[in-house]
Design a protein around this motif. Structure first.
Motif, PDB file in Angstrom:
ATOM      1  N   THR A   9      51.404 -15.761  34.446  1.00  0.00           N
ATOM      2  CA  THR A   9      51.781 -14.932  33.305  1.00  0.00           C
ATOM      3  C   THR A   9      51.293 -15.537  32.000  1.00  0.00           C
ATOM      4  OG1 THR A   9      53.638 -13.909  32.130  1.00  0.00           O
ATOM      5  CG2 THR A   9      54.046 -16.054  33.123  1.00  0.00           C
ATOM      6  N   ASP A  10      51.103 -14.672  31.015  1.00  0.00           N
ATOM      7  CA  ASP A  10      50.805 -15.153  29.671  1.00  0.00           C
ATOM      8  C   ASP A  10      52.095 -15.333  28.875  1.00  0.00           C
ATOM      9  OD1 ASP A  10      51.573 -12.591  28.967  1.00  0.00           O
ATOM     10  OD2 ASP A  10      49.594 -11.949  28.334  1.00  0.00           O
ATOM     11  N   GLY A  11      53.223 -14.975  29.476  1.00  0.00           N
ATOM     12  CA  GLY A  11      54.523 -15.183  28.855  1.00  0.00           C
ATOM     13  C   GLY A  11      54.972 -14.097  27.903  1.00  0.00           C
ATOM     14  N   SER A  12      54.134 -13.083  27.686  1.00  0.00           N
ATOM     15  CA  SER A  12      54.560 -12.052  26.742  1.00  0.00           C
ATOM     16  C   SER A  12      54.124 -10.635  27.121  1.00  0.00           C
ATOM     17  CB  SER A  12      54.049 -12.358  25.334  1.00  0.00           C
ATOM     18  OG  SER A  12      52.646 -12.401  25.318  1.00  0.00           O
ATOM     19  N   SER A  43      59.159 -14.205  33.945  1.00  0.00           N
ATOM     20  CA  SER A  43      57.781 -14.183  33.448  1.00  0.00           C
ATOM     21  C   SER A  43      57.709 -13.898  31.951  1.00  0.00           C
ATOM     22  CB  SER A  43      56.960 -13.131  34.192  1.00  0.00           C
ATOM     23  OG  SER A  43      57.279 -11.826  33.753  1.00  0.00           O
ATOM     24  N   GLY A  44      58.672 -13.154  31.424  1.00  0.00           N
ATOM     25  CA  GLY A  44      58.641 -12.779  30.020  1.00  0.00           C
ATOM     26  C   GLY A  44      57.628 -11.692  29.717  1.00  0.00           C
ATOM     27  N   ALA A  45      57.004 -11.146  30.731  1.00  0.00           N
ATOM     28  CA  ALA A  45      55.947 -10.156  30.545  1.00  0.00           C
ATOM     29  C   ALA A  45      56.500  -8.736  30.526  1.00  0.00           C
ATOM     30  CB  ALA A  45      54.912 -10.292  31.648  1.00  0.00           C
ATOM     31  N   VAL A  46      55.718  -7.839  29.953  1.00  0.00           N
ATOM     32  CA  VAL A  46      56.060  -6.422  29.911  1.00  0.00           C
ATOM     33  C   VAL A  46      55.604  -5.734  31.195  1.00  0.00           C
ATOM     34  CG1 VAL A  46      55.659  -4.259  28.683  1.00  0.00           C
ATOM     35  CG2 VAL A  46      55.916  -6.390  27.411  1.00  0.00           C
TER      36      VAL A  46
END
Length: 72
Positions: A9-12, A43-46
């Motif tokens: 993940t890229d975290g966002s 993950s914090g991802a959308v």
């Protein structure tokens, strides 16, 4: 080990689920779904991308929150 998940993940914005494994004797108990929800939350991802392998289509199609599915 009963289950294992690995994601990048890229975290966002975006995450990619690279592995989701459940031991054969522990399947059909909701473990994969709970593990997948945990991966998404951490993950914090959308969005979460998944490349679905043979035999896993029914599991991913059963998920209530999926917005699109590409089966190869």
């Amino acid at each position: 080990m009963i289950a294992f998940a690995q994601a990048l993940t890229d975290g966002s914005i975006q995450a990619y689920l690279s592995r989701l494994l459940v031991a054969p004797g522990s399947r059909r108990q909701g473990i994969a779904g709970r593990l997948l929800r945990e991966v998404i939350e951490r993950s914090g991802a959308v969005g979460l991308g998944v490349l679905v392998g043979d035999g896993a289509e029914a599991f991913y199609e059963s998920l209530p929150d999926r917005k699109s599915t590409r089966l190869n």
